[in-house]
Design an enzyme around this catalytic site. Sequence first.
Site, PDB file in Angstrom:
ATOM      1  N   HIS B  73      99.854  40.161 -44.425  1.00 53.92           N
ATOM      2  CA  HIS B  73      98.633  40.868 -44.022  1.00 53.92           C
ATOM      3  C   HIS B  73      97.506  39.876 -43.713  1.00 53.92           C
ATOM      4  CE1 HIS B  73      99.863  44.938 -45.990  1.00 53.92           C
ATOM      5  NE2 HIS B  73     100.034  44.968 -44.683  1.00 53.92           N
ATOM      6  N   ASP B  75      94.454  39.778 -44.489  1.00 57.61           N
ATOM      7  CA  ASP B  75      93.573  39.350 -45.573  1.00 57.61           C
ATOM      8  C   ASP B  75      94.258  38.342 -46.499  1.00 57.61           C
ATOM      9  OD1 ASP B  75      95.195  41.481 -46.326  1.00 57.61           O
ATOM     10  OD2 ASP B  75      93.810  42.181 -47.867  1.00 57.61           O
ATOM     11  N   HIS B  76      95.516  37.972 -46.144  1.00 53.55           N
ATOM     12  CA  HIS B  76      96.227  36.932 -46.896  1.00 53.55           C
ATOM     13  C   HIS B  76      96.654  35.755 -46.024  1.00 53.55           C
ATOM     14  CE1 HIS B  76      96.543  39.149 -50.769  1.00 53.55           C
ATOM     15  NE2 HIS B  76      96.246  40.141 -49.957  1.00 53.55           N
ATOM     16  N   ASP B 193      96.774  42.324 -58.669  1.00 56.41           N
ATOM     17  CA  ASP B 193      96.064  43.100 -57.628  1.00 56.41           C
ATOM     18  C   ASP B 193      95.269  44.270 -58.217  1.00 56.41           C
ATOM     19  OD1 ASP B 193      95.402  44.380 -55.209  1.00 56.41           O
ATOM     20  OD2 ASP B 193      97.390  45.294 -54.993  1.00 56.41           O
ATOM     21  N   SER B 365      99.415  54.668 -49.826  1.00 53.35           N
ATOM     22  CA  SER B 365      98.875  53.325 -50.012  1.00 53.35           C
ATOM     23  C   SER B 365      99.988  52.335 -50.321  1.00 53.35           C
ATOM     24  CB  SER B 365      97.867  53.344 -51.159  1.00 53.35           C
ATOM     25  OG  SER B 365      97.442  52.035 -51.463  1.00 53.35           O
ATOM     26  N   GLY B 366      99.740  51.071 -50.014  1.00 53.24           N
ATOM     27  CA  GLY B 366     100.668  50.006 -50.363  1.00 53.24           C
ATOM     28  C   GLY B 366     100.319  49.339 -51.681  1.00 53.24           C
ATOM     29  N   HIS B 367      99.275  49.836 -52.330  1.00 56.38           N
ATOM     30  CA  HIS B 367      98.812  49.224 -53.575  1.00 56.38           C
ATOM     31  C   HIS B 367      99.102  50.135 -54.763  1.00 56.38           C
ATOM     32  CE1 HIS B 367      96.615  45.972 -51.522  1.00 56.38           C
ATOM     33  NE2 HIS B 367      96.400  46.884 -50.595  1.00 56.38           N
TER      34      HIS B 367
END
Lengths: 558, 558
Positions: B73, B75-76, B193, B365-367
């Site tokens: 992603h 943001d990484h 996370d 969501s993926g979180h």
Amino acid sequence: MSDKKIQIIPLGGLGEFGMNSMAVRYGEDIIVLDAGMMFPDSELLGVDIVTPDFNYLEQNAAHVRALILTHGHEDHIGAVPFLLAQLSVPVYGTAFTLALVERRLEEHDLLEEAKLNPIKPGDKIDLGSFSVEFIHVTHSIVSSVAIAITTPLGVIIHTGDYKVDPTPTDNELFDLHTLAEYGKRGVLLLMSDSTNVDRPGYTESERAVRPRLEDLFVRAPRRLVISCFSSSIHRLQQILDLAEEYGRKVAFLGRSMISTTEIAHDHGLLTIPNGILLRPQDLMQTAPSKSVAIVSGTQGEPMSALSRVAVDNHKSLSIEHGDIVALSARIIPGNEKAIYRMINHLARRGADVFYGTMNPPIHVSGHGSAEELRLVLNLVRPKFFIPIHGEYRQIAPHAQAQLAQHLSHWGLEDTFVLESGETLEIDSAGARKGEPVTVGRVCIDSGTLDEVVEDIVIRDRRHLSEDGFVLPIIAINKHTGRSEGLPEIVSRGFMSMDESSEVLHEARQIVMKTLDTSTAEERTDWGVMQEKIRADLKRYLIKQTSRRPLIMPVILEV
Amino acid sequence: MSDKKIQIIPLGGLGEFGMNSMAVRYGEDIIVLDAGMMFPDSELLGVDIVTPDFNYLEQNAAHVRALILTHGHEDHIGAVPFLLAQLSVPVYGTAFTLALVERRLEEHDLLEEAKLNPIKPGDKIDLGSFSVEFIHVTHSIVSSVAIAITTPLGVIIHTGDYKVDPTPTDNELFDLHTLAEYGKRGVLLLMSDSTNVDRPGYTESERAVRPRLEDLFVRAPRRLVISCFSSSIHRLQQILDLAEEYGRKVAFLGRSMISTTEIAHDHGLLTIPNGILLRPQDLMQTAPSKSVAIVSGTQGEPMSALSRVAVDNHKSLSIEHGDIVALSARIIPGNEKAIYRMINHLARRGADVFYGTMNPPIHVSGHGSAEELRLVLNLVRPKFFIPIHGEYRQIAPHAQAQLAQHLSHWGLEDTFVLESGETLEIDSAGARKGEPVTVGRVCIDSGTLDEVVEDIVIRDRRHLSEDGFVLPIIAINKHTGRSEGLPEIVSRGFMSMDESSEVLHEARQIVMKTLDTSTAEERTDWGVMQEKIRADLKRYLIKQTSRRPLIMPVILEV
């Protein structure tokens, strides 16, 4: 009479969020339902509020019989001063709604000449060829009404905003009986609120927030800080009741919170237990476990009380470790980042912050969900239907199969998706879209909240160079939060270059001074800084030039 | 050895949303976990992306052993080119993650010198005094890993982003066993996370979206248009499977969608049924009921494929009445207004638009939610805990009682809320906050997506007048959507007044031309207009002056 037609003329709020206003015309008679404002998109630099363009009404001033208000939310009454400045017209609404309007009119020095007529649910008044009845509905603000307009061609019902709350905290139930009676006799047209059309089922009752609020009162070891809309009188009553039950004194913080609670109390709509009130200045001297602060500013508005509390810049309240802060309101789309920034500041100071979706809820909506919209449609059984109050993504589905057209077995002939400026004509032959009227958005620079606003309607700026603006551009070093060099100020149409050079040179110093005298935390919040720069620069420019250019600080992080 | 300490140095992503990057140091050895970017706040006019300040790493270049990527992603990985431009360091990640990085490096002409080392879950590598193991985790993007770092003082586990999906669509389960083994042997520090800490319970499996998607395939009478993040390979696989099952051909629209699906297919991570693909240019010639378009642009980004489709400005797809459009993605805070504007455009063209919260869900969501975060903490049983990836309002509660401190019966000694730049030191005596390091946000103007970006890192703009900017200010008449008079252009630090006057005079014409040649619908969308003005003006200024000033169109509605 039979060749006359009804015209439905949405001036705002259909196909857009906010600034609701609807004109209904029959022959020589026009009545206007609501005159609301909207908050501008962030792209509209320098604009504080936006109102509908009321030119249609001004051009037909001789025919406008009344402005009727359904309830006291800003998106329904916020433009009343601007409408009345253009047009002298009697205003009808419940006493509480009118009291909120009075406050706005006073700020604009329009109160004396205003003709305000309080009505009660059940009242009927004649306005030209119209007969208007007010019907009590439940909503997040008290004293809300729907409007039934009897015309020579049939009855028109406009719901205002509503939910069907079976257990409102004031025990004033939605007057479904009157709606049902109209439905039984036959209704020509229903216009119904679309805000929550995408939510299935029923909106929870206002009382559903009590368990969550009570839990906070029970568990808070220290000070409890609750923020909600100042107009949420139901919510405020529940907080006051809990404060009494759990032995906490209450301080109201924020201009709108203080004035609205006063108005509600004066009208007997808010019961304030004896001796429970605390002056804001006494809050920090009261034991934290014995106090609750009710603070305005749920949307992270830069100058609001809660935003200032969050950066420890409020004279009456400082957050301390272990305080609980509850945001008992919805997050209005577009405000997320400002709200989250405020929450981060509160959390850094050690507050436990409650917000957003949770179960039990910390907030419930004031708008009915899909089943409530269906219920009202089924009770009213109109021949025609117009969804109102919403963007296209809301009004289009409201008109669609899943609601209106499913129910046509009782005689719904047609639904119409109108956007502001599109009109509907109804006569004995039926209903159809008519000629559009000119509508639009009028952008208003109202300055800071601390100043009485005069001569503020800056509209139809066809030529920017004629209207004038001053644009300070400030480069801020992200690492230090300090400005880099002197601010730049761009102006156009403000004064001639020769005249303005000295003023603008001085203005740069003013902006610089505003930056230098701000706290480090303020300097991390551009919203606050922009407001401060604007207020200071405005004051200076008025003093020096007697002009009021549009001031738009541009802040650059470098 | 025993007097040495471990330093945990968050360079980005702690106390802020996005640009995740974490350095871990022991003596002379530094490894870096992730190098992500963030999208700027709207206040940062003219800035396209923001990266962490990597100065700490540059100053310690001799010690940096590796950059390790947890997943692909933005943001990484989005700041990897900017880090590698400063610092030559080997990069480790799964093959798919590295393939996404390659694409970015190629754009920056950095691919040849980059040292990319693909790893697989279960691999162990030695990096100075560290031994690093990669552990498969489930997330919205495939090929995600957590990192276990064995140091002389104990094991550090960094989860990357994750959910605990019991039924991932690729059947590659979260490797809980390896986490549990580490937990059993003893873990010094867990970094986990925090994104969804405020959601109770468990996040639904990726498979939970299939019923909703299938319902759309079943009910769509005409063309189906689905938008999701191009990196959501699980989601894309489900759509492809349904397309095959229901006999629809698939066209991918949007640059990122096309390139990411190619990469995923090349790596065997996306199965594309034989003969199912449709060229974008053939889409409108295919029966609507036999086609599905998968389009990038869920966030209403002005130049994205879906935004252009919404205003009928895409060469391969026009929305027609009865088409279904599904936004299978979350709404990232701050993007609401742009997304709703896009949905309104789509609805006006007659599309049924599905988006937001619904049941069954159109997006999951993926979180991991609160219980998943607890599960990982319980498995790992660390001595110390640092919540990562989130704003303060997320990391603070993650560290708090409801999670970490409740569980201290198995030996959790302490939790630390660190924001970027704050460090943690761990040695044999315990853990404590250490000296802060200088971090910050570097603002980058990358120009439009159509241009290969060169020399783009504009950073540490201490003096705006030196770096230079050009600011066109355009007054737009709200009613007509047309500009009023010539645009104003403000410049500073770009060229001397004498040099620039002719250029800027011409530039005004360029902006005017951009306005005049835009469609009426484009002119109602300021985001699109700002992008267009910027691209055209940039091209002109480069040609005339070979300079690349920061271009910030200011659009005024009047």
